[in-house]
Design an enzyme around this catalytic site. Sequence first.
Site, PDB file in Angstrom:
ATOM      1  N   LYS A 157       0.895  -1.170   0.000  1.00  0.00           N
ATOM      2  CA  LYS A 157       0.000   0.000   0.000  1.00  0.00           C
ATOM      3  C   LYS A 157       0.929   1.214   0.000  1.00  0.00           C
ATOM      4  CE  LYS A 157      -1.722   3.057   1.987  1.00  0.00           C
ATOM      5  NZ  LYS A 157      -1.533   4.486   1.580  1.00  0.00           N
ATOM      6  N   GLU A 230       9.408   1.378  10.728  1.00  0.00           N
ATOM      7  CA  GLU A 230      10.491   2.301  10.349  1.00  0.00           C
ATOM      8  C   GLU A 230       9.899   3.695  10.429  1.00  0.00           C
ATOM      9  OE1 GLU A 230      13.501   1.542   9.880  1.00  0.00           O
ATOM     10  OE2 GLU A 230      13.761  -0.349   8.819  1.00  0.00           O
ATOM     11  N   CYS A 264      14.021  10.643   6.232  1.00  0.00           N
ATOM     12  CA  CYS A 264      14.010  10.221   7.636  1.00  0.00           C
ATOM     13  C   CYS A 264      15.408  10.312   8.216  1.00  0.00           C
ATOM     14  CB  CYS A 264      13.469   8.798   7.758  1.00  0.00           C
ATOM     15  SG  CYS A 264      14.410   7.597   6.800  1.00  0.00           S
ATOM     16  N   GLU A 362      10.475  16.302  14.633  1.00  0.00           N
ATOM     17  CA  GLU A 362      10.937  16.069  13.266  1.00  0.00           C
ATOM     18  C   GLU A 362      10.464  17.242  12.392  1.00  0.00           C
ATOM     19  OE1 GLU A 362       9.193  12.875  10.881  1.00  0.00           O
ATOM     20  OE2 GLU A 362      11.219  12.171  10.461  1.00  0.00           O
TER      21      GLU A 362
HETATM   22  P1  NAD Z   1       2.413   8.765   7.260  1.00  0.00           P
HETATM   23  O1  NAD Z   1       2.558   8.089   8.561  1.00  0.00           O
HETATM   24  O2  NAD Z   1       1.475   9.898   7.149  1.00  0.00           O
HETATM   25  O3  NAD Z   1       1.972   7.719   6.127  1.00  0.00           O
HETATM   26  C1  NAD Z   1       2.731   6.566   5.849  1.00  0.00           C
HETATM   27  C2  NAD Z   1       1.830   5.554   5.155  1.00  0.00           C
HETATM   28  O4  NAD Z   1       0.842   5.098   6.086  1.00  0.00           O
HETATM   29  C3  NAD Z   1       1.072   6.094   3.950  1.00  0.00           C
HETATM   30  O5  NAD Z   1       1.035   5.104   2.953  1.00  0.00           O
HETATM   31  C4  NAD Z   1      -0.319   6.348   4.518  1.00  0.00           C
HETATM   32  O6  NAD Z   1      -1.344   6.295   3.559  1.00  0.00           O
HETATM   33  C5  NAD Z   1      -0.447   5.193   5.481  1.00  0.00           C
HETATM   34  N1  NAD Z   1      -1.431   5.387   6.558  1.00  0.00           N
HETATM   35  C6  NAD Z   1      -1.886   6.535   7.082  1.00  0.00           C
HETATM   36  N2  NAD Z   1      -2.775   6.284   8.071  1.00  0.00           N
HETATM   37  C7  NAD Z   1      -2.867   4.945   8.173  1.00  0.00           C
HETATM   38  C8  NAD Z   1      -3.602   4.048   9.019  1.00  0.00           C
HETATM   39  N3  NAD Z   1      -4.435   4.508   9.956  1.00  0.00           N
HETATM   40  N4  NAD Z   1      -3.435   2.717   8.858  1.00  0.00           N
HETATM   41  C9  NAD Z   1      -2.583   2.229   7.944  1.00  0.00           C
HETATM   42  N5  NAD Z   1      -1.876   3.019   7.099  1.00  0.00           N
HETATM   43  C10 NAD Z   1      -2.001   4.355   7.226  1.00  0.00           C
HETATM   44  O7  NAD Z   1       3.883   9.196   6.823  1.00  0.00           O
HETATM   45  P2  NAD Z   1       4.322  10.018   5.529  1.00  0.00           P
HETATM   46  O8  NAD Z   1       3.988  11.460   5.731  1.00  0.00           O
HETATM   47  O9  NAD Z   1       3.862   9.330   4.314  1.00  0.00           O
HETATM   48  O10 NAD Z   1       5.910   9.829   5.588  1.00  0.00           O
HETATM   49  C11 NAD Z   1       6.763  10.677   6.306  1.00  0.00           C
HETATM   50  C12 NAD Z   1       7.211  10.009   7.592  1.00  0.00           C
HETATM   51  O11 NAD Z   1       7.826   8.762   7.296  1.00  0.00           O
HETATM   52  C13 NAD Z   1       8.277  10.810   8.307  1.00  0.00           C
HETATM   53  O12 NAD Z   1       7.997  10.807   9.687  1.00  0.00           O
HETATM   54  C14 NAD Z   1       9.554  10.048   8.033  1.00  0.00           C
HETATM   55  O13 NAD Z   1      10.568  10.219   8.987  1.00  0.00           O
HETATM   56  C15 NAD Z   1       9.060   8.650   7.997  1.00  0.00           C
HETATM   57  N6  NAD Z   1       9.987   7.803   7.254  1.00  0.00           N
HETATM   58  C16 NAD Z   1      10.719   6.887   7.934  1.00  0.00           C
HETATM   59  C17 NAD Z   1      11.634   6.114   7.263  1.00  0.00           C
HETATM   60  C18 NAD Z   1      12.461   5.089   7.975  1.00  0.00           C
HETATM   61  O14 NAD Z   1      13.024   4.245   7.293  1.00  0.00           O
HETATM   62  N7  NAD Z   1      12.577   5.123   9.283  1.00  0.00           N
HETATM   63  C19 NAD Z   1      11.789   6.267   5.890  1.00  0.00           C
HETATM   64  C20 NAD Z   1      11.018   7.222   5.231  1.00  0.00           C
HETATM   65  C21 NAD Z   1      10.118   7.978   5.917  1.00  0.00           C
END
Ligand code: NAD
Length: 511
Positions: A157, A230, A264, A362
Amino acid sequence: MSVNPATGEILREFDSASEHEVRDAVARARAAQPAWSALGVRKRAAVLKEFQFLLHDKKAEIAAVITREAGKPYAEALTTEVLVALDSARFCVENAHGLLREEVVQHGNLAMKTKSGRVLREPYGVIGIISPWNYPFSIPTTESLAALIAGNTVVVKPSELTSLIALELAKLFHSAGAPENVFHVMVGDGSTGAALLESDIDKLIFTGSVPTGKRIAQAAAARLLPVVLELGGKDPMLVLDDADVDVASSGAVWGAFVNAGQACLSVERCYVHRSIYQAFVEACVQKVKQLRIGNGMDPETDMGPMIHERQLRIVEEQVNDAKARGARVLTGGTRLTNLGPNFYAPTVLTDVTHAMRIMREETFGPVLPIMPFETDEEAVALANDSEYGLAASIWSRDTGRGKRLSAVVAAGTVQINDATSCFGISEAPHGGIKSSGIGCTHGRFGLEEMVRIKYVAADYLPRMKKVWWYRYGRKFADEIESLVDFQFARTLGQRLRGAIRSAGSFRGKRL
Ligand code: NAD
């Protein structure tokens, strides 16, 4: 909806996959999994190898889709997305056979010496992957490659902001020969993600923000679904007194502004020894002023737009909070509306403190806050004063000193004299501590996350009743005591006496 963040142009609209569609995809992935697993590692590796060749052939096309949909400069789409995915395929193809094979285990316990032991690594079944928009290709690709090579089928997803590139990924896997239903992409927003979480998957690999990660962890706990999380980071950069100011300042500028700071692993806080602080700050400001901001499709662009207005506002709020509490903006600190809807100037802040949001939360945007320190101990204390623990970097001409200091920095990864690039080391486990997550992806340990461990203990003496079986009694207890003395008593004499008493024991009849 897919939107070009540099121009605001709508690239394509998508309907979110429904709960029913997600369940159906998972059911088809489950049905396809035994045959995929039965192919064996070498045949699955052949599919991954073909994937690698196809991706190489189409690298320019894929990088262009990434740049159009996520805004990052084309050069970054190539290096931090396509190249990372290519090398991850290379890692899986070269290493999976050795890492996933059966392991023979020698038993140390005397009583268990009559058994051979083997560790088997078995695929979970169906792995669900939920991924973010900031590395919309390399993240789901590296995770999918590991899941697939281990014999799982996969349902991804992707972020609702980057569906186009996820569909390109599905095309690549199918063209590479992944059998039908082995790899699925279900586009949609959080509700599609929630449906995947509730579906019949066997494990979830989630990459995203801390708040969503916590929600996922709660829901997963209720059904004991294993998860890898992650999550976000607030990575510190520690520039020691003997660091090369020119090299470290270039590293800080790249580490803070790569992908417009939306990484990240980006440098989110920079601590510099007082003796070189002024020179370092001046070098950073001078280099930031040379960055070329614009549409990522222009090959001359160093930094592109932010993903959308919401993310830009978070950055603005944090910078305004810092300014209100006494921070100085040395460059940037404004929107660049003349360039397009989502551009924010690369920003350098000084006079920052840990009371400011910019040093605690962040930011996920193009801001480099710099703070001086007096001693290495103080630098480490500042670095560790965070709810996050994804990665950190230490900069020093003395690599040994950097390595020694890495022991006390609380992070999943510590880089010495580089930052952010560890995601490109396919052999390196990637994962955080504290609020940055649970478990890891990438490398050997990432592959281990894709398998269940099964232990098979086979007795060499199938016709012998075991000495610890019924029936108990005084004689049984004496015999067990002798055996225990033989292996565990403090002195050699005690152990020998135990051995002598053990010899010829256990002749009594078992039930
Ligand atoms: P997000 O948490 O808003 O969304 C991530 C994913 O989760 C998306 O596909 C979203 O549609 C889905 N999602 C949202 N609500 C959900 C729910 N209730 N149930 C299941 N899935 C759901 O994050 P984002 O804005 O897309 O990404 C940015 C964040 O990701 C930052 O905090 C960044 O640090 C983190 N990140 C971490 C890593 C790592 O490897 N540690 C890598 C990249 C990004």
